[in-house]
Design a protein around this motif. Structure first.
Motif, PDB file in Angstrom:
ATOM      1  N   LEU A  20      13.349  -5.583   1.264  1.00 39.23           N
ATOM      2  CA  LEU A  20      12.131  -5.885   0.521  1.00 39.23           C
ATOM      3  C   LEU A  20      10.966  -5.452   1.407  1.00 39.23           C
ATOM      4  O   LEU A  20      10.996  -5.664   2.623  1.00 39.23           O
ATOM      5  N   ILE A  21       9.954  -4.868   0.808  1.00 39.14           N
ATOM      6  CA  ILE A  21       8.851  -4.323   1.603  1.00 39.14           C
ATOM      7  C   ILE A  21       7.517  -4.729   0.985  1.00 39.14           C
ATOM      8  O   ILE A  21       7.377  -4.792  -0.238  1.00 39.14           O
ATOM      9  N   SER A  22       6.550  -5.039   1.835  1.00 36.75           N
ATOM     10  CA  SER A  22       5.201  -5.382   1.367  1.00 36.75           C
ATOM     11  C   SER A  22       4.231  -5.204   2.526  1.00 36.75           C
ATOM     12  O   SER A  22       4.628  -4.948   3.662  1.00 36.75           O
ATOM     13  N   ASP A  23       2.940  -5.362   2.218  1.00 37.23           N
ATOM     14  CA  ASP A  23       1.923  -5.266   3.262  1.00 37.23           C
ATOM     15  C   ASP A  23       2.022  -6.413   4.267  1.00 37.23           C
ATOM     16  O   ASP A  23       1.520  -6.311   5.382  1.00 37.23           O
ATOM     17  N   GLY A  24       2.611  -7.538   3.831  1.00 36.67           N
ATOM     18  CA  GLY A  24       2.655  -8.717   4.685  1.00 36.67           C
ATOM     19  C   GLY A  24       1.375  -9.513   4.657  1.00 36.67           C
ATOM     20  O   GLY A  24       1.148 -10.371   5.515  1.00 36.67           O
ATOM     21  N   ASP A  25       0.519  -9.240   3.675  1.00 33.08           N
ATOM     22  CA  ASP A  25      -0.772  -9.934   3.559  1.00 33.08           C
ATOM     23  C   ASP A  25      -0.974 -10.294   2.086  1.00 33.08           C
ATOM     24  O   ASP A  25      -1.545  -9.528   1.321  1.00 33.08           O
ATOM     25  N   ALA A  82       0.841  -1.185   0.000  1.00 32.09           N
ATOM     26  CA  ALA A  82       0.000   0.000   0.000  1.00 32.09           C
ATOM     27  C   ALA A  82       0.880   1.241   0.000  1.00 32.09           C
ATOM     28  O   ALA A  82       1.946   1.263   0.621  1.00 32.09           O
ATOM     29  N   LEU A  83       0.444   2.264  -0.685  1.00 30.09           N
ATOM     30  CA  LEU A  83       1.209   3.510  -0.748  1.00 30.09           C
ATOM     31  C   LEU A  83       1.536   4.019   0.650  1.00 30.09           C
ATOM     32  O   LEU A  83       2.680   4.420   0.925  1.00 30.09           O
ATOM     33  N   ASP A  84       0.565   4.007   1.548  1.00 32.78           N
ATOM     34  CA  ASP A  84       0.801   4.502   2.911  1.00 32.78           C
ATOM     35  C   ASP A  84       1.869   3.684   3.636  1.00 32.78           C
ATOM     36  O   ASP A  84       2.658   4.224   4.411  1.00 32.78           O
ATOM     37  N   ASN A  85       1.885   2.374   3.389  1.00 33.93           N
ATOM     38  CA  ASN A  85       2.907   1.529   4.013  1.00 33.93           C
ATOM     39  C   ASN A  85       4.294   1.824   3.453  1.00 33.93           C
ATOM     40  O   ASN A  85       5.279   1.884   4.193  1.00 33.93           O
ATOM     41  N   LEU A  86       4.376   2.006   2.143  1.00 34.29           N
ATOM     42  CA  LEU A  86       5.666   2.332   1.537  1.00 34.29           C
ATOM     43  C   LEU A  86       6.182   3.677   2.043  1.00 34.29           C
ATOM     44  O   LEU A  86       7.364   3.818   2.385  1.00 34.29           O
ATOM     45  N   SER A 103      10.506  -9.617   6.343  1.00 37.02           N
ATOM     46  CA  SER A 103      10.856  -9.796   7.759  1.00 37.02           C
ATOM     47  C   SER A 103      12.095  -8.993   8.162  1.00 37.02           C
ATOM     48  O   SER A 103      12.231  -8.607   9.324  1.00 37.02           O
ATOM     49  N   LYS A 104      13.005  -8.718   7.210  1.00 33.48           N
ATOM     50  CA  LYS A 104      14.189  -7.932   7.549  1.00 33.48           C
ATOM     51  C   LYS A 104      13.796  -6.522   7.986  1.00 33.48           C
ATOM     52  O   LYS A 104      14.366  -5.973   8.933  1.00 33.48           O
ATOM     53  N   ALA A 105      12.811  -5.949   7.308  1.00 32.73           N
ATOM     54  CA  ALA A 105      12.347  -4.598   7.653  1.00 32.73           C
ATOM     55  C   ALA A 105      11.754  -4.564   9.058  1.00 32.73           C
ATOM     56  O   ALA A 105      11.977  -3.618   9.815  1.00 32.73           O
ATOM     57  N   THR A 106      11.010  -5.596   9.405  1.00 34.93           N
ATOM     58  CA  THR A 106      10.387  -5.631  10.727  1.00 34.93           C
ATOM     59  C   THR A 106      11.398  -6.006  11.808  1.00 34.93           C
ATOM     60  O   THR A 106      11.373  -5.457  12.914  1.00 34.93           O
ATOM     61  N   ARG A 107      12.301  -6.919  11.479  1.00 34.67           N
ATOM     62  CA  ARG A 107      13.275  -7.393  12.477  1.00 34.67           C
ATOM     63  C   ARG A 107      14.348  -6.345  12.759  1.00 34.67           C
ATOM     64  O   ARG A 107      14.661  -6.055  13.916  1.00 34.67           O
ATOM     65  N   LEU A 108      14.928  -5.773  11.711  1.00 37.32           N
ATOM     66  CA  LEU A 108      16.068  -4.869  11.874  1.00 37.32           C
ATOM     67  C   LEU A 108      15.645  -3.451  12.263  1.00 37.32           C
ATOM     68  O   LEU A 108      16.292  -2.805  13.083  1.00 37.32           O
ATOM     69  N   LEU A 109      14.535  -2.979  11.669  1.00 39.71           N
ATOM     70  CA  LEU A 109      14.114  -1.588  11.905  1.00 39.71           C
ATOM     71  C   LEU A 109      12.875  -1.469  12.786  1.00 39.71           C
ATOM     72  O   LEU A 109      12.490  -0.359  13.156  1.00 39.71           O
ATOM     73  N   GLY A 110      12.241  -2.591  13.085  1.00 37.80           N
ATOM     74  CA  GLY A 110      11.031  -2.535  13.902  1.00 37.80           C
ATOM     75  C   GLY A 110       9.836  -1.964  13.166  1.00 37.80           C
ATOM     76  O   GLY A 110       8.867  -1.520  13.794  1.00 37.80           O
ATOM     77  N   TRP A 111       9.876  -1.991  11.821  1.00 37.65           N
ATOM     78  CA  TRP A 111       8.780  -1.422  11.042  1.00 37.65           C
ATOM     79  C   TRP A 111       7.544  -2.310  11.099  1.00 37.65           C
ATOM     80  O   TRP A 111       7.637  -3.537  11.089  1.00 37.65           O
ATOM     81  N   GLN A 112       6.368  -1.653  11.156  1.00 38.36           N
ATOM     82  CA  GLN A 112       5.085  -2.350  11.075  1.00 38.36           C
ATOM     83  C   GLN A 112       4.199  -1.616  10.088  1.00 38.36           C
ATOM     84  O   GLN A 112       4.253  -0.383   9.987  1.00 38.36           O
ATOM     85  N   ALA A 113       3.387  -2.365   9.361  1.00 36.72           N
ATOM     86  CA  ALA A 113       2.455  -1.754   8.407  1.00 36.72           C
ATOM     87  C   ALA A 113       1.528  -0.789   9.135  1.00 36.72           C
ATOM     88  O   ALA A 113       1.069  -1.072  10.243  1.00 36.72           O
ATOM     89  N   VAL A 114       1.260   0.353   8.509  1.00 40.25           N
ATOM     90  CA  VAL A 114       0.396   1.361   9.130  1.00 40.25           C
ATOM     91  C   VAL A 114      -1.034   1.283   8.613  1.00 40.25           C
ATOM     92  O   VAL A 114      -1.925   1.958   9.139  1.00 40.25           O
ATOM     93  N   THR A 115      -1.259   0.473   7.578  1.00 37.75           N
ATOM     94  CA  THR A 115      -2.611   0.314   7.056  1.00 37.75           C
ATOM     95  C   THR A 115      -2.767  -1.096   6.515  1.00 37.75           C
ATOM     96  O   THR A 115      -1.785  -1.829   6.336  1.00 37.75           O
ATOM     97  N   THR A 116      -4.009  -1.465   6.260  1.00 39.24           N
ATOM     98  CA  THR A 116      -4.302  -2.772   5.659  1.00 39.24           C
ATOM     99  C   THR A 116      -4.711  -2.569   4.205  1.00 39.24           C
ATOM    100  O   THR A 116      -5.000  -1.447   3.769  1.00 39.24           O
ATOM    101  N   MET A 117      -4.745  -3.669   3.464  1.00 37.90           N
ATOM    102  CA  MET A 117      -5.160  -3.584   2.071  1.00 37.90           C
ATOM    103  C   MET A 117      -6.596  -3.059   1.971  1.00 37.90           C
ATOM    104  O   MET A 117      -6.897  -2.207   1.127  1.00 37.90           O
ATOM    105  N   ASP A 118      -7.475  -3.549   2.820  1.00 34.25           N
ATOM    106  CA  ASP A 118      -8.878  -3.114   2.755  1.00 34.25           C
ATOM    107  C   ASP A 118      -9.001  -1.611   3.009  1.00 34.25           C
ATOM    108  O   ASP A 118      -9.746  -0.914   2.306  1.00 34.25           O
ATOM    109  N   LYS A 119      -8.261  -1.099   3.998  1.00 35.64           N
ATOM    110  CA  LYS A 119      -8.337   0.337   4.305  1.00 35.64           C
ATOM    111  C   LYS A 119      -7.760   1.178   3.167  1.00 35.64           C
ATOM    112  O   LYS A 119      -8.307   2.229   2.817  1.00 35.64           O
TER     113      LYS A 119
END
Length: 313
Positions: free
Chosen positions: A227-232, A204-208, A286-302
């Motif tokens: 590598l980055i994605s919504d995770g869904d 999602a644009l907001d996640n990127l 997982s590297k983005a979440t593990r190393l930087l602690g990043w979490q998606a800020v929105t879902t695909m539906d939103k």
């Protein structure tokens, strides 16, 4: 406050990124030609492949986010596509980055592409940061060569490099094939895409935007590839159902067997487009979440709901 220069600031991602970053940083929008009615501070960059140092361009700049690129073209008419892609995506990028390093820019964030990893994955075996082989696609190869040059530059200068490889980005203002699918669904056009059981990673644009923003200052992002994605991950059929639901439409998806669709797509010379609809492309973020602690800020539906509001407006 960090000063951030964004190249390619008038594109789909660039426009949204400049708006988002202004909440946190002093932002300059790097553009080809200055707009009269600009909502942000703009800087006309001209030809980034020029060997002439443009030191004034980098005055006070701490971080560059490099989005400017010659993008993947479905029906490229260039006699030598690889040469054309290299001219903008490799040569110009590395020239610009070298000048930035010489001017004292602290960090260079390069928006690459998941195509560097490849066009498809085996289901449930997502792409990792590490590559099994360099890409063969001209667009992806030009991006990969830029990545390699930037990482080498980081080893010989004080400028840090961050590489981000996103898959398909969707959000308000998206163009291309995603916009075409939205148009078809909104008009209630039946589509033969009701029996596709692949898995696709999207972002999602907001996640990127949130991830790029994190990479501007996070110390552990230095000299890393992400590598980055919504995770869904969703199938093409599920994606279309979600889009229709966001638009409050009924998805008219006919359950045609994929083998038939491949056959007819090949007859029509649409094999490449068909691969993106029918095959899997999964990303391990997982590297983005593990190393930087990043979490998606929105879902695909939103995000799809935000897109629906944007297009209806």
């Amino acid at each position: 406050m960090n000063k951030v220069l964004v190249t390619g600031a008038t594109g789909f991602v660039g426009t949204a990124l400049v708006t988002s970053l202004t909440q946190h940083f002093n932002v300059v929008a790097g553009v080809r030609h200055t707009a009269v009615s600009a909502s942000s501070v703009q800087l006309e960059l001209g030809d980034l492949s020029s060997a002439t140092p443009q030191l004034a361009t980098f005055q006070g700049v701490d971080v560059i986010i490099h989005l400017a690129a010659r993008v993947h073209i479905m029906h490229d008419t260039a006699s030598d596509p690889l040469s054309e892609f290299r001219k903008t995506n490799t040569t110009a990028t590395l020239n610009f980055a070298r000048q930035a390093a010489e001017a004292g820019v602290k960090r260079f964030i390069f928006i690459s592409t998941i195509k560097v990893n490849g066009e498809m994955t085996v289901k449930d075996l997502p792409f990792q940061v590490e590559l099994t082989a360099p890409p063969s696609d001209p667009y992806a190869l030009s991006k990969y060569e830029a990545e390699q040059g930037l990482m080498a530059l980081a080893q010989t200068t004080d400028m840090e490099v961050v590489v981000i490889r996103p898959p398909l980005v969707y959000g308000p203002g998206v163009k291309g094939n995603f916009a075409t699918l939205i148009n078809w669904l909104s008009k209630g056009i039946p589509l033969p895409l009701g029996a596709i059981h692949n898995k696709r990673s999207l972002v999602a644009l907001d996640n990127l935007l949130s991830f790029i923003t994190l990479c501007v200052t996070h110390p552990k992002a230095a000299n890393e590839i992400f590598l980055i994605s919504d995770g869904d991950d969703v199938s093409t059929t599920q994606l279309l159902q979600k889009v229709a639901r966001a638009w409050h439409k009924k998805a008219l998806l006919l359950p045609i067997p994929v083998v038939w669709l491949h056959f007819f797509a090949a007859l029509l010379g649409k094999g490449e487009a068909a691969n993106r609809l029918f095959t899997s492309l999964q990303v391990d973020n997982s590297k983005a979440t593990r190393l930087l602690g990043w979490q998606a800020v929105t879902t695909m539906d939103k995000q799809l709901e935000e897109m629906a509001k944007f297009y209806k407006a």
